[in-house]
Design an enzyme around this catalytic site. Structure first.
Site, mmCIF file in Angstrom:
data_model
loop_
_atom_site.group_PDB
_atom_site.id
_atom_site.type_symbol
_atom_site.label_atom_id
_atom_site.label_comp_id
_atom_site.label_asym_id
_atom_site.label_seq_id
_atom_site.Cartn_x
_atom_site.Cartn_y
_atom_site.Cartn_z
ATOM 1 N N ASP A 79 0.856 -1.192 0.000
ATOM 2 C CA ASP A 79 0.000 0.000 0.000
ATOM 3 C C ASP A 79 0.892 1.241 0.000
ATOM 4 O O ASP A 79 1.718 1.412 0.898
ATOM 5 C CB ASP A 79 -0.894 -0.039 1.246
ATOM 6 C CG ASP A 79 -1.662 1.248 1.477
ATOM 7 O OD1 ASP A 79 -1.833 2.015 0.512
ATOM 8 O OD2 ASP A 79 -2.093 1.474 2.621
ATOM 9 N N ASP A 128 -4.352 3.578 2.371
ATOM 10 C CA ASP A 128 -5.775 3.198 2.442
ATOM 11 C C ASP A 128 -5.962 1.725 2.783
ATOM 12 O O ASP A 128 -7.075 1.211 2.761
ATOM 13 C CB ASP A 128 -6.490 3.532 1.128
ATOM 14 C CG ASP A 128 -5.946 2.754 -0.069
ATOM 15 O OD1 ASP A 128 -4.954 2.009 0.100
ATOM 16 O OD2 ASP A 128 -6.507 2.904 -1.174
ATOM 17 N N ASP A 132 -1.332 -1.320 -4.227
ATOM 18 C CA ASP A 132 -1.583 -0.564 -5.451
ATOM 19 C C ASP A 132 -0.378 -0.651 -6.398
ATOM 20 O O ASP A 132 0.657 -1.222 -6.053
ATOM 21 C CB ASP A 132 -1.921 0.887 -5.112
ATOM 22 C CG ASP A 132 -0.992 1.473 -4.052
ATOM 23 O OD1 ASP A 132 0.239 1.331 -4.222
ATOM 24 O OD2 ASP A 132 -1.484 2.030 -3.049
ATOM 25 N N ASP A 169 -3.579 -10.509 -16.167
ATOM 26 C CA ASP A 169 -4.609 -11.535 -16.128
ATOM 27 C C ASP A 169 -5.631 -11.223 -17.213
ATOM 28 O O ASP A 169 -6.048 -10.071 -17.363
ATOM 29 C CB ASP A 169 -5.302 -11.533 -14.762
ATOM 30 C CG ASP A 169 -5.200 -12.869 -14.069
ATOM 31 O OD1 ASP A 169 -5.709 -13.845 -14.645
ATOM 32 O OD2 ASP A 169 -4.634 -12.946 -12.973
ATOM 33 N N ASP A 226 -7.408 -16.706 -17.696
ATOM 34 C CA ASP A 226 -8.234 -17.229 -16.606
ATOM 35 C C ASP A 226 -9.380 -18.093 -17.122
ATOM 36 O O ASP A 226 -10.061 -17.720 -18.090
ATOM 37 C CB ASP A 226 -8.802 -16.032 -15.821
ATOM 38 C CG ASP A 226 -9.690 -16.451 -14.664
ATOM 39 O OD1 ASP A 226 -9.151 -16.947 -13.662
ATOM 40 O OD2 ASP A 226 -10.920 -16.282 -14.756
ATOM 41 N N GLU A 263 -4.949 -21.125 -17.760
ATOM 42 C CA GLU A 263 -5.513 -21.804 -16.598
ATOM 43 C C GLU A 263 -6.519 -22.808 -17.166
ATOM 44 O O GLU A 263 -7.668 -22.470 -17.423
ATOM 45 C CB GLU A 263 -6.217 -20.816 -15.653
ATOM 46 C CG GLU A 263 -6.739 -21.504 -14.406
ATOM 47 C CD GLU A 263 -7.723 -20.675 -13.592
ATOM 48 O OE1 GLU A 263 -7.776 -20.877 -12.368
ATOM 49 O OE2 GLU A 263 -8.451 -19.857 -14.169
ATOM 50 N N HIS A 288 -2.834 -17.303 -6.002
ATOM 51 C CA HIS A 288 -3.848 -16.554 -5.242
ATOM 52 C C HIS A 288 -5.091 -17.389 -4.930
ATOM 53 O O HIS A 288 -5.947 -16.928 -4.174
ATOM 54 C CB HIS A 288 -4.256 -15.314 -6.036
ATOM 55 C CG HIS A 288 -4.893 -15.666 -7.350
ATOM 56 N ND1 HIS A 288 -4.166 -16.179 -8.409
ATOM 57 C CD2 HIS A 288 -6.179 -15.629 -7.767
ATOM 58 C CE1 HIS A 288 -4.988 -16.432 -9.413
ATOM 59 N NE2 HIS A 288 -6.216 -16.110 -9.054
ATOM 60 N N ASP A 289 -5.194 -18.564 -5.522
ATOM 61 C CA ASP A 289 -6.359 -19.437 -5.307
ATOM 62 C C ASP A 289 -6.053 -20.612 -4.390
ATOM 63 O O ASP A 289 -6.911 -21.478 -4.201
ATOM 64 C CB ASP A 289 -6.855 -19.995 -6.647
ATOM 65 C CG ASP A 289 -7.654 -18.982 -7.449
ATOM 66 O OD1 ASP A 289 -8.190 -18.035 -6.844
ATOM 67 O OD2 ASP A 289 -7.735 -19.142 -8.678
#
Length: 563
Positions: A21, A25, A29, A98, A200, A257, A332-333
């Site tokens: 970050d 916030d 980013d 992605d 994806d 994927e 990330h999955d």
């Protein structure tokens, strides 16, 4: 066949929301990514895969896109992204994005137009069906649970189709106008300088057009959509056109994927003229559970032999297809690999993290490192379902309760397998918010992180981070790169039951990788050993005998002149 330009890449996956970050916030980013490019480069990384940063309502954390050609303000601006491309390029790092084109967000202008007017041309960009009996068109179950059909507000007996969440309506790939719009968007990004895409959920774009119900596979009376809407006949025509109209024109790298591929389909997907440069090897990604989509059905009783056979079989079938794999331990999955593949917590150590890294890093193909993997991050343990953000975790929990599981068992399953395990903020230091942010992060920090952070590990020559930096240096070493990139793969299937071992051979050059995934010492006899190139834990090489402590690893190399 000439070496494709991407064969010697090392890829680092950034999940931007959780990486760094920069504007206070609590959300990572693009400027945060830019600030750590030198760190990423230190790992030997040559390419960064940036998880979705497009405009999105974030129902599925950016995999529900409302504008393909806009950056979500949470992550920054298009100018920030162009700066990322330029700064990465200065460091000889390429950027891939992605590509999510099976579905959009229900907030996309196309879908809003489709809902607003049944006569709109955009209605044919999606899949709408009418029925006359007040029931959904068929009994297909979505990946995230419940029917794949959602009633259209204000239009009785009219439904739209969604493979995933109801806020992710599927695009209608049978419509040439939709396909053209997608191709134009892809080429816009490639023209900007993106090197390619991780693609994806691409095996879902073709559905069986009979739309017929099939026998139910659970008490809800529904049947999994994958039986009628994943990798179905005719998908090859769509993927060939996609490739010709976009990727081929820019010599772009593509990583599919591609769940649900049969061995016989690999040549079409990743052969010399395949749809993609490579696909992810998912053969072992869900080895820890009985059902990869419905985790609450219980953990699988897997062994290191199962794991190595999955690796080996995938490599051999891909080699037969003259193809290439994207090799992963984490993404990330998936939960953190140290927590997933090392069941006994007392062995979830930096040494085990190094051993697991060694195991996959030298397989044929391109290694992908997921942020935090290189420091040995672990799963969290949350006390309530309210602490989860991930839509599939919440759906798994609720479906488990409906199926009669206790709340405790449902929570245990979700803690074990939740995608949120990989999405906790990156641990840069040992401060309250891990150096990720100076305010409360969007998702709570991991709660097993003592000593597991970049700052501490940069100062420790024995750290997981330093080890990954050494792996990167070895992979790019001019002496060893040829055998690592182009060497034949020779699995060692007859080793003791806890050892994953394989060799790479190119002429007289040999690389031997041995990893002991057991809680007891293991012994290996080799025909030739060679010099030690990399080692994790206590490994003793005596003549042609190797003795390995629990969760240890060694990489041995023989040069032609060594005999």
């Amino acid at each position: 066949m000439a070496t494709q330009w991407w064969k010697n890449e090392v890829v680092y996956q950034v999940y931007p929301r959780s990486f760094q970050d920069s504007n206070h916030d609590g959300i990572g980013d693009i400027p945060g990514i830019i600030s750590h490019l030198d760190y990423i480069k230190s790992l030997g990384v040559t390419m960064i895969w940036v998880s979705p940063i497009y405009q999105s309502p974030m129902v599925d954390m950016g995999y529900d896109i409302s504008d393909y050609q806009a950056i979500d303000p949470q992550f920054g601006t298009l100018d920030n992204f162009k700066e990322l491309l330029a700064e990465a390029n200065k460091r000889d790092i390429k950027i891939i994005m992605d590509l999510v084109v099976n579905h959009t967000s229900d907030q996309h202008e196309w879908f809003k137009a489709a809902l607003a007017d049944p006569e709109s041309p955009y209605r044919d960009y999606y899949i709408f069906k009418k029925t006359s009996n007040g029931e959904a068109p068929n009994n297909w179950r979505s990946i995230f649970g419940g029917s794949t059909w959602e009633p259209v507000p204000g239009e009785p007996d009219t439904y739209y189709f969604h493979t995933f969440a109801k806020q992710q309506p599927d695009l209608n790939w049978e419509n040439p106008k939709l396909r053209r719009a997608i191709y134009d968007m892809i080429n816009w990004w490639l023209e900007m300088g993106v090197a390619g895409f991780r693609v994806d959920a691409i095996t879902h774009i073709k559905k069986d057009l009979d739309w017929l119900s099939i026998p139910a596979d659970d008490v809800d009376g529904l049947a999994s959509v994958v039986k009628k809407g994943r990798n179905r006949p005719g998908i090859g025509d769509l993927l060939t056109e996609l490739k010709q109209e976009t990727f081929d024109k820019y010599d772009a790298i593509t990583v599919g994927e591609a769940y649900g591929l049969a061995d016989k389909e690999l040549p079409a997907f990743v052969g010399p003229a395949g749809y993609f440069s490579m696909v992810f090897d998912f053969s072992y990604m869900n080895i820890d559970v009985k059902n990869g989509d419905e985790w609450y059905r219980g953990r699988a009783d897997w062994t290191p032999v199962d794991l190595r056979n999955a690796f080996f079989d995938a490599q051999e079938t891909t080699a037969n297809a003259q193809g290439y794999l994207a090799n992963v331990l984490e993404n990330h999955d998936q939960p953190r690999v140290l927590s997933k593949l090392v069941p006994d917590k007392q062995y979830q150590t930096p040494q085990a993290a190094k051993a697991l890294g060694t195991m996959y890093y030298f397989l044929p193909g391109v290694p992908f490192i997921y942020q935090g993997q290189e420091i040995g991050m672990k799963n969290f343990e949350r006390q309530s379902i309210e602490e989860f953000n991930d839509v599939s975790s919440i759906n798994n929990y609720n479906t488990a309760l409906q199926d009669g599981y206790t709340a405790a068992d449902a929570l245990d399953a979700v803690n074990h397998k939740s995608r949120d395990n990989a999405r906790t903020p990156m641990q840069w230091d040992d401060s309250e918010y891990g150096g990720f942010s100076d305010v409360q992060p969007w998702l709570a920090m991991g709660n097993d992180r003592e000593g597991i952070n970049v700052n501490a590990e940069q100062q420790d020559d024995q750290s997981v981070l330093k080890y990954y930096q050494e792996l990167g240096a070895l992979r790019h070493d001019s002496d060893w790169e040829p055998v690592i990139i182009n060497g034949d793969f020779q699995p060692m299937r007859s080793l003791s039951d806890t050892v994953v071992g394989y060799q790479r051979r190119l002429g007289q050059q040999v690389l031997t990788v041995l990893v002991n995934l057991g809680t007891k010492a293991a012994r290996v006899n080799l025909v030739q050993t060679g010099q030690t190139l990399q080692q994790a834990g206590d490994v003793q090489v005596s003549g042609k005998r190797v003795k390995m402590s629990p969760y240890s690893a060694i990489v041995l190399g023989v040069m032609p002149e060594e005999g």
